[in-house]
Design an enzyme around this catalytic site. Sequence first.
Site: not given
Ligand SMILES: *Cc1c(COP(=O)(O)O)cnc(C)c1O
Length: 380
Positions: A44, A97, A169, A194
């Site tokens: 962890r 998002y 992000d 992603k």
């Molecule tokens: C998918 C996504 C998230 C969240 O990510 P997870 O891995 O599903 O928790 C945050 N920001 C953007 C732009 C995303 O496409």
Amino acid sequence: MSNSSSPIKPKVTPIYQTSVFTFEDLTELEAYFDQPSERYMYTRYSNPNSNELAEEVNKLEGGDGAVVTSSGMSAIFTAIMVFCKAGDHLLCAEEIYGGSAVLLSQELNRLGIEVTFVPSDNIYDLSAYCKPNTRVLLAETMSNPLLRVFDIRRLAQTCQKQNIKLIIDNTFASPVITKPLSLGADVVIHSVTKYLAGHSDVTAGVVVAKGEEHAKRARQVMMYYGLNLSPFDSWLAVRGLKTLRLRIKQHASNALAIATFLENHPKVSRVYYPGLESHPEHELASQQGNGLYGGMLSFVIQDEEAAVNSFMQALKTIPFAPSLAGVTTSFSHPLRTSHRSLNPEKREQLGITMGVIRLSVGVEEPEELMEELSAALEAI
Ligand SMILES: *Cc1c(COP(=O)(O)O)cnc(C)c1O
């Protein structure tokens, strides 16, 4: 980690599927506490696989330290907790998002952190939104689903003027396209789920910080809240990351070809892709994007449910999957998935209507994709 005199020398880091590490004696334990970044105690806290992933992403983004987390959402939460505590105020770009919007609007207020959403048109002048307790602006490099591109350098200057931190992000762009830290952002987060992992088989996140202090605080939040990523998922993400550059180039060149094709199609009324000259931020995207515009695009077909269903059913191999950035192409329907909780006026204002289809363009041969899309558009 491994003994350098060992005869076993794997080329690839093995999966350290262990929750804990052992110590010979108190001297070895003390050595861990002296240099926790070079030794391991408990998964962890850190693990060779999650550390490898963090270091690789840190290099790509040009950070001073990174920490990997169990998801993109836990990465966003970690980044916010680097800077905010009860009584603080946070700003967030309105086009964000859906999961981030929910976390900010429904959960952070329970922790005593107040949130204000800033419309995109006002994002470069925050004077009307900042208060003495404002700490952070959270924004994305490119918005979902309409691919609006934000000028990170200008956002960073705006934040510096207000003496607040900028969290970006960078999920949609990836560091192959844009490196927000080099443009003045303080922290970058990704949904590793992603493009960074890229194969639709891992859920993970990462926080990359400028400044050792911020990186250290991110590590604490991950550890204390238990937001760590498993060794196996870290390993999968490291494996995916090795082809990031190759994949992004192919995603981007395919997406540009498809966007151009769709823009000239009579059944498509509008295409949103930063690589098209018709895109309002095309110039900015060109400068900030390293000549690549990403693999995501949205387009508008007839604004009727029956037409949308006919189109979806006619797609033979491209699945309807409400996520993105895998090596194979998929599409999503923002109105009924990511943006279903928006009220009708807001949807209308943003332009997220029934006919909007979001395409996550994969790395296949572009001709095959266009053939399939063409046949499906004929079916409307
Ligand atoms: C998918 C996504 C998230 C969240 O990510 P997870 O891995 O599903 O928790 C945050 N920001 C953007 C732009 C995303 O496409």
